[in-house]
Design a protein around this motif. Structure first.
Motif, PDB file in Angstrom:
ATOM      1  N   GLY A 204      73.091  47.292 108.214  1.00 40.47           N
ATOM      2  CA  GLY A 204      74.143  47.740 109.127  1.00 40.47           C
ATOM      3  C   GLY A 204      74.906  46.533 109.643  1.00 40.47           C
ATOM      4  O   GLY A 204      75.060  45.534 108.942  1.00 40.47           O
ATOM      5  N   GLY A 205      75.337  46.583 110.903  1.00 39.83           N
ATOM      6  CA  GLY A 205      75.974  45.428 111.520  1.00 39.83           C
ATOM      7  C   GLY A 205      75.008  44.257 111.521  1.00 39.83           C
ATOM      8  O   GLY A 205      75.388  43.099 111.346  1.00 39.83           O
ATOM      9  N   SER A 206      73.741  44.554 111.740  1.00 38.70           N
ATOM     10  CA  SER A 206      72.691  43.578 111.442  1.00 38.70           C
ATOM     11  C   SER A 206      71.719  44.259 110.493  1.00 38.70           C
ATOM     12  O   SER A 206      71.620  45.485 110.492  1.00 38.70           O
ATOM     13  CB  SER A 206      72.001  43.075 112.709  1.00 38.70           C
ATOM     14  N   ASP A 277      83.539  43.783 108.712  1.00 35.07           N
ATOM     15  CA  ASP A 277      83.185  45.184 108.420  1.00 35.07           C
ATOM     16  C   ASP A 277      83.128  45.351 106.912  1.00 35.07           C
ATOM     17  O   ASP A 277      84.091  45.033 106.203  1.00 35.07           O
ATOM     18  CB  ASP A 277      84.223  46.132 109.033  1.00 35.07           C
ATOM     19  N   ILE A 278      82.001  45.857 106.437  1.00 42.32           N
ATOM     20  CA  ILE A 278      81.802  45.881 104.981  1.00 42.32           C
ATOM     21  C   ILE A 278      82.794  46.807 104.283  1.00 42.32           C
ATOM     22  O   ILE A 278      83.071  46.637 103.087  1.00 42.32           O
ATOM     23  CB  ILE A 278      80.347  46.229 104.623  1.00 42.32           C
ATOM     24  N   GLY A 325      74.222  51.913 108.931  1.00 42.07           N
ATOM     25  CA  GLY A 325      75.611  52.135 108.497  1.00 42.07           C
ATOM     26  C   GLY A 325      75.884  51.843 107.032  1.00 42.07           C
ATOM     27  O   GLY A 325      76.485  52.655 106.323  1.00 42.07           O
ATOM     28  N   ILE A 326      75.452  50.690 106.533  1.00 37.61           N
ATOM     29  CA  ILE A 326      75.692  50.330 105.136  1.00 37.61           C
ATOM     30  C   ILE A 326      74.720  51.085 104.224  1.00 37.61           C
ATOM     31  O   ILE A 326      75.115  51.687 103.222  1.00 37.61           O
ATOM     32  CB  ILE A 326      75.562  48.804 104.942  1.00 37.61           C
ATOM     33  N   ASN A 329      75.585  54.770 103.807  1.00 38.34           N
ATOM     34  CA  ASN A 329      76.924  55.157 103.335  1.00 38.34           C
ATOM     35  C   ASN A 329      77.462  54.402 102.128  1.00 38.34           C
ATOM     36  O   ASN A 329      78.374  54.884 101.470  1.00 38.34           O
ATOM     37  CB  ASN A 329      77.938  54.945 104.477  1.00 38.34           C
TER      38      ASN A 329
END
Ligand code: ADP
Length: 396
Positions: A204-206, A277-278, A325-326, A329
């Motif tokens: 995710g963000g981390s 942001d990826i 998040g990553i 998704n």
């Protein structure tokens, strides 16, 4: 029993209110404020909103407030928040500069506002307390170790959620139950054979990777601080300790400057030339931008490095799980991480992978020995559950 979980950022306050009744769990209310300048006001407004929505009749109805705290010197697990615990968090402010100070401030405000309500911390380091000693150490002189220089591991709430949920989905209620009871009985609940071996990727963000044996963490890619391990959106990830001194001398940086750059301008942002942001990085990479592609390749490479490490430590894996998040998704990142692993018994199904975003699903082929799964994480629910167990087991 109603439990409020408060998520405290340096300028944000987010909350979720859960109700536990007769084995059922229900999210009663959630909300949040961004760009908070007066934290005391925000705490009051949060409680007022919950009451106005009818989720509680009065603040006295809250059995406890839970916090996903990050790290404290000499304190771990799920514990009642006291001045002593807050002091132990303060001692490690420098390790988690974006997290510990706002938590300490916010917790003190909740304590002032609701002196009779138990405030309980679930530390992000809690899930790794039983990891082998070798996974908790750095090879430093003994007095460095005595001074607290060691690996902790973070994202414990998320990886614990994955441990429990993956065991349920894999039909191992015995392992799920052991994970549930972890902070009550130190992982002593019995489990059946064979062993259940899960590798959890929180991207995710981390980001971090964890190995989970029979429902208990055996280590985590994050080390002493949440800036280590995999590259994060703008935090560096692992870096040779000697690179810091060399960079300071060569670039004329103070320690403060260097730490800020490693926290804010590094990771995917540093590699991609400014994007953190990826989704933006992926768009730019698809248009042929080499630094953006390198950032994606680097995240996949480092994630594979840690997956490989836990694959060996666990003597294989029954499941590889993607979350956050990553992980939940990003179809392309999952496919890059799982590429060319057929010899290890892992085969992603490209069509299943492409079809899954933010929902529970198996995305490996029917013949893959390692099941690849997507499981959306739920960290706040883990905190609420632990606070409930803590209050029931230890009382107020
Ligand atoms: P945090 O660690 O801040 O809680 P999250 O788990 O929300 O972070 O993950 C944030 C990351 O997930 C960001 O890099 C974002 O780009 C990425 N992300 C969120 N949604 C998507 C999506 N639909 N596709 C790809 N990446 C996504």
């Amino acid at each position: 029993m109603k439990i409020l979980v408060a998520n405290l950022g340096s300028t944000s306050l987010k909350w979720r209110l859960y109700e536990f009744a007769g084995g059922a769990e229900r999210l009663l209310h959630k909300g949040g404020f961004e760009r908070v300048t007066d934290y005391a006001q925000a705490v009051g407004d949060c409680l007022a909103q919950i009451t106005a929505a009818g989720a509680i009749q009065s603040e006295a109805e809250l059995a406890g407030v839970g916090f996903k705290t990050v790290v404290a010197r000499g304190v771990n697990g799920c514990v009642r928040l006291t001045e002593e615990v807050l002091g132990a968090m303060e001692a490690y402010n420098g390790l988690a500069p974006a997290h510990n100070p706002p938590y300490i401030t916010g917790i003190r405000l909740f304590a002032r506002r609701m002196p009779a309500t138990p405030l309980v911390a679930l530390f992000e380091t809690a899930f790794y307390q039983w990891a082998p000693e070798a996974a908790q150490r750095y090879a430093v002189p003994a007095d460095w170790h005595a001074a607290g220089i060691r690996r902790f591991g973070f994202h414990g709430a998320s990886h614990k959620y994955i441990a429990e949920r993956s065991a349920e989905l894999l039909g191992r209620e015995d392992v799920a139950e052991r994970t549930r009871r972890l902070y009550l009985d130190d992982g002593q609940s019995p489990v059946r054979t064979p062993e259940l071996r899960v590798i959890s990727c929180h991207l995710g963000g981390s980001s971090s990777v964890t190995g989970i044996l029979n429902g208990i963490g055996i280590g985590n890619s994050l080390g002493m601080s949440p800036q280590s391990g995999l590259p994060h959106n703008n935090r560096v990830g692992d870096l040779d300790a000697f690179a810091l001194g060399y960079a300071m001398r060569t670039l004329g940086l103070s320690l403060d400057d260097a730490e800020k750059l490693l926290c804010r301008e590094s990771g995917l942002k540093g590699l991609s030339g400014g994007l953190n942001d990826i989704r933006d990085i992926s768009t730019r990479a698809a248009a042929g931008d080499a630094p953006a592609q390198l950032a994606l390749d680097f995240l996949a490479h480092e994630t594979r490095r840690w997956i490989g490490s836990y694959f060996l430590q666990l003597n294989g894996a029954d499941a590889l799980v993607f979350t956050a998040g990553i992980g939940e998704n990003h179809v392309g990142m999952r496919s890059a991480i799982c590429a060319r692993l057929e010899n290890l018994g892992l085969e992603l199904d490209p069509a299943l992978n492409a079809a899954v975003q933010a929902r529970e699903a198996v995305i490996s082929t029917a013949s893959s020995r390692v099941k690849v799964m997507v499981i959306p994480t739920n960290e706040e629910l883990v905190v609420a559950r632990e606070v409930k167990r803590h209050l029931e087991a230890r009382g107020n």
